[in-house]
Design a protein around this motif. Structure first.
Motif, short mmCIF file in Angstrom:
data_model
loop_
_atom_site.label_atom_id
_atom_site.label_comp_id
_atom_site.label_asym_id
_atom_site.label_seq_id
_atom_site.Cartn_x
_atom_site.Cartn_y
_atom_site.Cartn_z
N THR A 81 -11.49 8.34 -21.22
CA THR A 81 -10.38 8.17 -20.26
C THR A 81 -9.78 6.78 -20.37
O THR A 81 -8.56 6.62 -20.27
CB THR A 81 -10.85 8.42 -18.82
N THR B 80 1.60 5.97 -13.08
CA THR B 80 0.69 7.08 -13.37
C THR B 80 -0.65 6.57 -13.89
O THR B 80 -1.71 7.06 -13.47
CB THR B 80 1.33 8.04 -14.39
N ALA B 81 -0.63 5.59 -14.78
CA ALA B 81 -1.88 5.03 -15.30
C ALA B 81 -2.67 4.35 -14.18
O ALA B 81 -3.89 4.50 -14.11
CB ALA B 81 -1.58 4.03 -16.41
N SER C 242 -3.93 3.98 -24.71
CA SER C 242 -3.01 4.50 -25.73
C SER C 242 -1.72 5.01 -25.11
O SER C 242 -0.67 4.95 -25.75
CB SER C 242 -3.68 5.58 -26.57
N CYS C 243 -1.78 5.50 -23.88
CA CYS C 243 -0.55 5.93 -23.21
C CYS C 243 0.33 4.75 -22.83
O CYS C 243 1.54 4.90 -22.66
CB CYS C 243 -0.88 6.74 -21.96
N VAL D 278 5.20 5.44 -16.27
CA VAL D 278 3.96 5.41 -17.05
C VAL D 278 2.94 4.47 -16.39
O VAL D 278 1.76 4.81 -16.24
CB VAL D 278 4.23 4.99 -18.51
N GLY E 295 -7.76 6.62 -23.64
CA GLY E 295 -6.56 7.44 -23.48
C GLY E 295 -5.51 6.76 -22.64
O GLY E 295 -4.31 6.79 -22.96
N THR E 296 -5.94 6.10 -21.58
CA THR E 296 -5.01 5.37 -20.72
C THR E 296 -4.36 4.23 -21.47
O THR E 296 -3.14 4.02 -21.39
CB THR E 296 -5.73 4.84 -19.47
#
Length: 73
Positions: A23, A62-63, A29-30, A59, A26-27
Motif C-alpha cells: 500500500t 485521495t492519497a 507511485s500514484c 490525487v 502503491g501510494t
C-alpha cells in the motif's frame, strides 16, 4: 530511453516491495505525476494550469485519505 527508464523504475518498484508494504509503494507511485508536475514547474518553468492543480489536489487528497484510513485500522 523509454525502455530503460520503464524497466529501471519497474525493477526498483518491485525491489521496494521487499522492504515496504504494497500500500505504501502503491501510494507513492500514484503520486509520481504530482511530483513530476511540481518538478517541471520548479526546474523547467512550466506553467501549471488550473486543471493540473485540481487534478493534483484530487490525487493528494485521495492519497492522504487512504493513508489516514490505513493508520486508523
Amino acid at each position: 530511453l523509454g525502455t530503460l527508464c520503464t524497466a529501471g523504475s519497474h525493477t526498483l518498484w518491485v525491489r521496494c516491495l521487499a522492504h515496504f508494504k504494497a500500500t505504501n509503494t502503491g501510494t507513492i507511485s500514484c503520486l509520481a505525476p504530482v511530483f513530476g508536475a511540481i518538478l517541471a514547474w520548479l526546474l523547467l518553468g512550466e506553467t501549471l494550469t488550473i486543471r493540473i492543480v485540481i487534478g493534483g489536489s484530487i490525487v493528494l487528497v485521495t492519497a492522504l485519505y487512504e493513508t489516514l484510513k490505513q493508520r486508523s485500522m
